[in-house]
Motif scaffolding. Structure first.
Motif, short mmCIF file in Angstrom:
data_model
loop_
_atom_site.label_atom_id
_atom_site.label_comp_id
_atom_site.label_asym_id
_atom_site.label_seq_id
_atom_site.Cartn_x
_atom_site.Cartn_y
_atom_site.Cartn_z
N MET A 1 0.85 -1.17 0.00
CA MET A 1 0.00 0.00 0.00
C MET A 1 0.90 1.24 0.00
O MET A 1 1.86 1.33 0.76
CB MET A 1 -0.90 -0.03 1.23
CG MET A 1 -1.93 1.06 1.20
SD MET A 1 -2.97 1.12 2.68
CE MET A 1 -4.13 -0.17 2.39
N SER A 2 0.59 2.19 -0.80
CA SER A 2 1.41 3.38 -0.92
C SER A 2 1.18 4.31 0.26
O SER A 2 0.20 4.21 0.98
CB SER A 2 1.10 4.10 -2.23
OG SER A 2 -0.14 4.74 -2.13
N ARG A 3 2.11 5.21 0.43
CA ARG A 3 2.02 6.19 1.51
C ARG A 3 0.77 7.06 1.34
O ARG A 3 0.09 7.35 2.31
CB ARG A 3 3.28 7.05 1.46
CG ARG A 3 3.40 7.99 2.61
CD ARG A 3 4.65 8.79 2.53
NE ARG A 3 5.71 8.06 3.22
CZ ARG A 3 6.93 8.51 3.37
NH1 ARG A 3 7.28 9.66 2.82
NH2 ARG A 3 7.82 7.83 4.02
N LEU A 4 0.48 7.47 0.13
CA LEU A 4 -0.71 8.28 -0.14
C LEU A 4 -1.98 7.53 0.21
O LEU A 4 -2.90 8.07 0.81
CB LEU A 4 -0.74 8.72 -1.61
CG LEU A 4 -1.96 9.52 -2.05
CD1 LEU A 4 -2.07 10.81 -1.24
CD2 LEU A 4 -1.90 9.82 -3.54
N SER A 5 -2.03 6.25 -0.14
CA SER A 5 -3.20 5.43 0.15
C SER A 5 -3.41 5.31 1.66
O SER A 5 -4.54 5.41 2.15
CB SER A 5 -3.01 4.05 -0.47
OG SER A 5 -4.12 3.25 -0.22
N ARG A 6 -2.32 5.09 2.41
CA ARG A 6 -2.43 5.00 3.87
C ARG A 6 -2.89 6.34 4.45
O ARG A 6 -3.70 6.39 5.37
CB ARG A 6 -1.09 4.59 4.47
CG ARG A 6 -0.79 3.12 4.30
CD ARG A 6 0.38 2.69 5.17
NE ARG A 6 1.59 3.44 4.90
CZ ARG A 6 2.53 3.10 4.04
NH1 ARG A 6 2.41 1.97 3.35
NH2 ARG A 6 3.61 3.85 3.86
#
Length: 117
Positions: A1-6
């Motif tokens: 999971m990407s940082r933006l998604s988190r």
């Protein structure tokens, strides 16, 4: 999971928690209102013949209601405004009849009362 998604998931979680907190607060207020209404109904049903264990509380409530009525009358006198006790329409201190429902306004000892209660 990407940082933006988190980051977005955490943002949604904060929003959801805030919404849930608001709903909880509203439900708590609703419950308090229901308890207050239940107490009012109980008081009105038993005010003429209170059980011994409630006599002091009833006497205190009756005194508070008299004090509240007095304070409201004083506020009306100071402001020169009042309300028709029949329909709750705003009145001026010199009104003889309610301009909304037409009932005669009876003034006794500075009190605003409606002669057609």
């Amino acid at each position: 999971m990407s940082r933006l998604s988190r980051f977005l998931d955490r943002g949604r979680q904060v929003v959801d928690l805030t919404k849930m907190g608001i709903r909880i607060e509203k439900e708590e207020e609703n419950i308090e209102t229901l308890y207050a209404n239940l107490g009012r109904v109980f008081y009105k049903v038993h005010e003429m013949s209170p059980e011994v264990m409630y006599e002091d509380l009833f006497r205190t409530i009756a005194g508070s209601e008299r004090q509240l009525a007095y304070l409201k009358r004083e506020t009306q006198l100071i402001s020169g405004r009042g309300k028709c006790q029949k329909c709750d329409h705003a009145l001026h201190v010199n009104d003889l009849y309610c301009s909304l429902c037409g009932h005669a306004i009876e003034k006794e000892m500075g009190d605003w009362t409606n002669s057609c209660n």
